[in-house]
Design an enzyme around this catalytic site. Structure first.
Site, mmCIF file in Angstrom:
data_model
loop_
_atom_site.group_PDB
_atom_site.id
_atom_site.type_symbol
_atom_site.label_atom_id
_atom_site.label_comp_id
_atom_site.label_asym_id
_atom_site.label_seq_id
_atom_site.Cartn_x
_atom_site.Cartn_y
_atom_site.Cartn_z
ATOM 1 C CB CYS A 1 46.210 28.748 36.304
ATOM 2 S SG CYS A 1 47.902 29.296 36.601
ATOM 3 C CB SER B 1 39.267 34.564 35.219
ATOM 4 O OG SER B 1 38.832 35.901 35.047
ATOM 5 C CD GLU C 1 50.910 33.174 36.126
ATOM 6 O OE1 GLU C 1 51.313 32.039 36.412
ATOM 7 O OE2 GLU C 1 51.142 34.175 36.835
ATOM 8 C CG LEU C 2 45.103 35.208 31.114
ATOM 9 C CD1 LEU C 2 44.371 35.533 29.826
ATOM 10 C CD2 LEU C 2 44.727 36.191 32.218
ATOM 11 C CG ASN D 1 45.845 31.048 42.890
ATOM 12 O OD1 ASN D 1 46.266 32.200 42.922
ATOM 13 N ND2 ASN D 1 46.007 30.272 41.827
ATOM 14 C CE LYS E 1 41.187 44.644 42.678
ATOM 15 N NZ LYS E 1 40.673 43.255 42.603
ATOM 16 C CG HIS E 2 46.375 40.605 47.024
ATOM 17 N ND1 HIS E 2 46.055 39.510 46.248
ATOM 18 C CD2 HIS E 2 47.412 40.193 47.823
ATOM 19 C CE1 HIS E 2 46.843 38.503 46.558
ATOM 20 N NE2 HIS E 2 47.672 38.888 47.502
ATOM 21 C CB ALA E 3 42.157 38.353 45.560
#
Length: 339
Positions: free
Chosen positions: A263, A208, A229-230, A133, A156-158
């Site tokens: 989030c 998530s 951090e969720l 995001n 390690k990115h999305a």
């Protein structure tokens, strides 16, 4: 089936390039380089590390248009939002370059029978697992304080942000952090292997709740420090004495930023019945003011969702809600990943 790293425009659905997972030798090389670099980098003074962070902030400012465009085509963020994100990263560089030494200075306390003290010491290489995001804010928000503390980073990115991940590598290299920040295209199995590796001293994840549980459990099993951090589920509560229009404006801005994929935004609104009808009408009018469409256009405020599967989920939520008695007050149509 293992996920792959794919650079795909969520607005046009154009696939730019597929990226293979890192090879075993590439993973080993990155771990070795990060560990060796830490031995040197952790011994540098705060002023030496601050120089690199200051340089990074300057590079971010100089490349803000290019980086914003990259976010627009790879995850759908409107240009103006992207520019703001990049400038926020630059401000983060400046803040920690100027304040890290004071924030991490030794503290001592006198006791009746002696003395106690707090001393902050670098940990080592840290694995950073970041979401889609905020393609630049998330990895930089995590890495900048760590770099000033003397740690090194493996990112390690999305999976839908491979070009943004490579850009993080590129601009940190330009700032003199070639060995201290390393991007790897890791599979889930490789993430597990990296966390287990003795050279990795900590893990930071933003994502998530499910991902957080899995990574935290794995890190704990290897006695590794971790920060999670969720996702959130915050309510937006409007009472009968509230200023309805200002409340509506705040809700729309908070809910629609990053096309709702953040989030900290409110996930549901609880409205006092005395102002409900007024609030609903004002809400529809406020949403109608937002311009949506191609995120590379200057006037666009609301772009597509970052991936088509996210749009699938949202469409199902709308359909299920209507089936249970909800009404669509405004919109509800879909075009590709744009809702």
């Amino acid at each position: 089936m293992a996920r792959v790293f794919v650079s795909k425009n969520p607005f046009t659905q154009q696939v730019y390039k597929n990226f293979e997972f890192a090879s075993s030798s590439e993973v080993e090389a990155a771990l070795t380089e990060s560990a060796n670099s830490f031995k040197v980098f952790s011994q540098k003074s705060f002023s030496e590390r601050a120089q690199k962070l200051t340089a990074l902030g300057q590079i971010l400012r100089e490349q803000k248009q290019e980086l914003a465009h990259l976010m627009a085509i790879e995850m759908g963020k409107p240009l103006q939002s992207g520019i703001s994100e990049v400038l926020k990263c630059a401000e983060c560089c400046d803040y920690y370059a100027q304040n890290a030494e004071n924030l991490l200075s030794d503290e001592s306390f006198s006791l009746p029978d002696g003395k106690c003290y707090v001393k902050y010491q670098p940990l080592g290489p840290i694995l950073s697992i970041m979401p889609f995001n905020f393609p630049f804010w998330m990895p930089f928000k995590m890495s900048i304080p760590h770099l000033m503390a003397g740690n090194t980073i493996i990112l390690k990115h999305a999976e839908n942000l491979p070009q943004c991940a490579l850009k993080v590598d590129e601009i940190t290299t330009q700032a003199g952090l070639e060995h201290e920040v390393k991007n790897l295209f890791l599979s889930i199995d490789q993430v597990k292997q990296v966390i287990a590796d003795s050279r990795i001293k900590g893990v930071s994840l933003t994502g998530s709740v499910g991902a957080g549980k899995a990574v935290a459990s794995l890190a704990a099993s290897h006695m590794k420090k971790f920060v999670m951090e969720l996702g959130g589920s915050d309510p937006f509560i409007v009472l009968q004495d509230a200023d309805v229009q200002s409340s509506v404006s705040a809700l729309v801005t908070a809910r629609l930023q990053v096309t709702g994929c953040t989030c900290i935004s409110p996930k549901r609104a609880i409205i006092a019945k005395e102002v409900y009808d007024q609030f609903e009408s004002a809400l529809a009018n406020e949403v109608a003011k937002w311009s949506y469409g191609d995120p590379t256009e200057q006037e666009t405020q609301l772009g597509p969702l970052a991936r088509e599967d996210l749009a699938d989920q949202l469409q199902k939520q709308i359909e299920d809600s209507v089936a249970m008695g909800a009404r669509v007050v405004y919109g509800g149509e879909r075009l590709g990943a744009t809702m």
